[in-house]
Design a protein around this motif. Structure first.
Motif, PDB file in Angstrom:
ATOM      1  N   LYS A   1       0.840  -1.199   0.000  1.00  0.00           N
ATOM      2  CA  LYS A   1       0.000   0.000   0.000  1.00  0.00           C
ATOM      3  C   LYS A   1       0.873   1.245   0.000  1.00  0.00           C
ATOM      4  O   LYS A   1       0.569   2.240  -0.661  1.00  0.00           O
TER       5      LYS A   1
ATOM      6  N   SER B   1      -2.548  -3.139   3.550  1.00  0.00           N
ATOM      7  CA  SER B   1      -3.889  -3.042   4.098  1.00  0.00           C
ATOM      8  C   SER B   1      -4.190  -4.361   4.781  1.00  0.00           C
ATOM      9  O   SER B   1      -4.031  -5.425   4.187  1.00  0.00           O
TER      10      SER B   1
ATOM     11  N   TYR C   1      -5.981  -6.857   2.880  1.00  0.00           N
ATOM     12  CA  TYR C   1      -7.372  -6.405   2.836  1.00  0.00           C
ATOM     13  C   TYR C   1      -7.556  -5.444   1.675  1.00  0.00           C
ATOM     14  O   TYR C   1      -6.734  -4.565   1.435  1.00  0.00           O
ATOM     15  N   ARG C   2      -8.650  -5.630   0.960  1.00  0.00           N
ATOM     16  CA  ARG C   2      -8.971  -4.719  -0.140  1.00  0.00           C
ATOM     17  C   ARG C   2     -10.449  -4.375  -0.044  1.00  0.00           C
ATOM     18  O   ARG C   2     -11.289  -5.256  -0.228  1.00  0.00           O
TER      19      ARG C   2
ATOM     20  N   GLN D   1     -12.614  -0.539  -3.775  1.00  0.00           N
ATOM     21  CA  GLN D   1     -11.330  -0.601  -4.466  1.00  0.00           C
ATOM     22  C   GLN D   1     -11.319  -1.773  -5.444  1.00  0.00           C
ATOM     23  O   GLN D   1     -10.809  -1.659  -6.547  1.00  0.00           O
ATOM     24  N   ASP D   2     -11.892  -2.903  -5.077  1.00  0.00           N
ATOM     25  CA  ASP D   2     -11.961  -4.051  -5.976  1.00  0.00           C
ATOM     26  C   ASP D   2     -12.730  -3.704  -7.237  1.00  0.00           C
ATOM     27  O   ASP D   2     -12.317  -4.049  -8.335  1.00  0.00           O
TER      28      ASP D   2
ATOM     29  N   ARG E   1     -10.638  -1.581  -9.619  1.00  0.00           N
ATOM     30  CA  ARG E   1      -9.563  -2.311 -10.263  1.00  0.00           C
ATOM     31  C   ARG E   1     -10.081  -3.197 -11.390  1.00  0.00           C
ATOM     32  O   ARG E   1      -9.443  -3.368 -12.400  1.00  0.00           O
TER      33      ARG E   1
END
Length: 120
Positions: A2, A20, A105-106, A110-111, A114
């Motif tokens: 990160k 993260s 962790y995401r 954010q996923d 992406r």
């Protein structure tokens, strides 16, 4: 990672690397007592390791996650750290030194960014 930073606050420069990681709230005390250059920011869902070497940061983060998850006690993790550092210095490989053994962790938002629209 990160975030990566090189600090020159000490007589020697050191590498600080952050991932993260959403630690269980019950693990706060264990992570504070863990040491080995690891700092946990539970409010910000971050875990940071600082040392002179990236492989040592990976080792410390991997063990911190095992402590947070209750798979190792603090004393056992510190002993494993020292033993793995000795092995690494003698040229032996360890998955704990080579990569993160957990998935950072995401957040869901954010996923989605992406993957892009229309991708699973």
């Amino acid at each position: 990672w990160k975030r990566i930073a090189v600090r020159r606050d000490e007589p020697d420069a050191y590498l600080e690397q952050t991932v993260s990681y959403r630690a269980p709230r019950a693990a706060a005390a264990a992570l504070r007592g863990f040491g080995l250059g690891v700092r946990a920011d539970l409010a910000g869902d971050e875990l940071t390791a600082a040392s002179r070497d990236e492989s040592l940061n990976r080792l410390a983060l991997n063990l911190a996650v095992e402590v947070a998850d209750g798979r190792r006690g603090i004393g056992e993790a510190r002993e494993f750290y020292a033993e793995t550092v000795r092995f690494g210095a003698s040229g032996r490989a360890s998955p704990y030194l080579e990569g993160l053994l957990f998935r950072p962790y995401r957040p869901a938002a954010q996923d989605r960014r992406r993957r892009g629209i229309g991708y699973p």
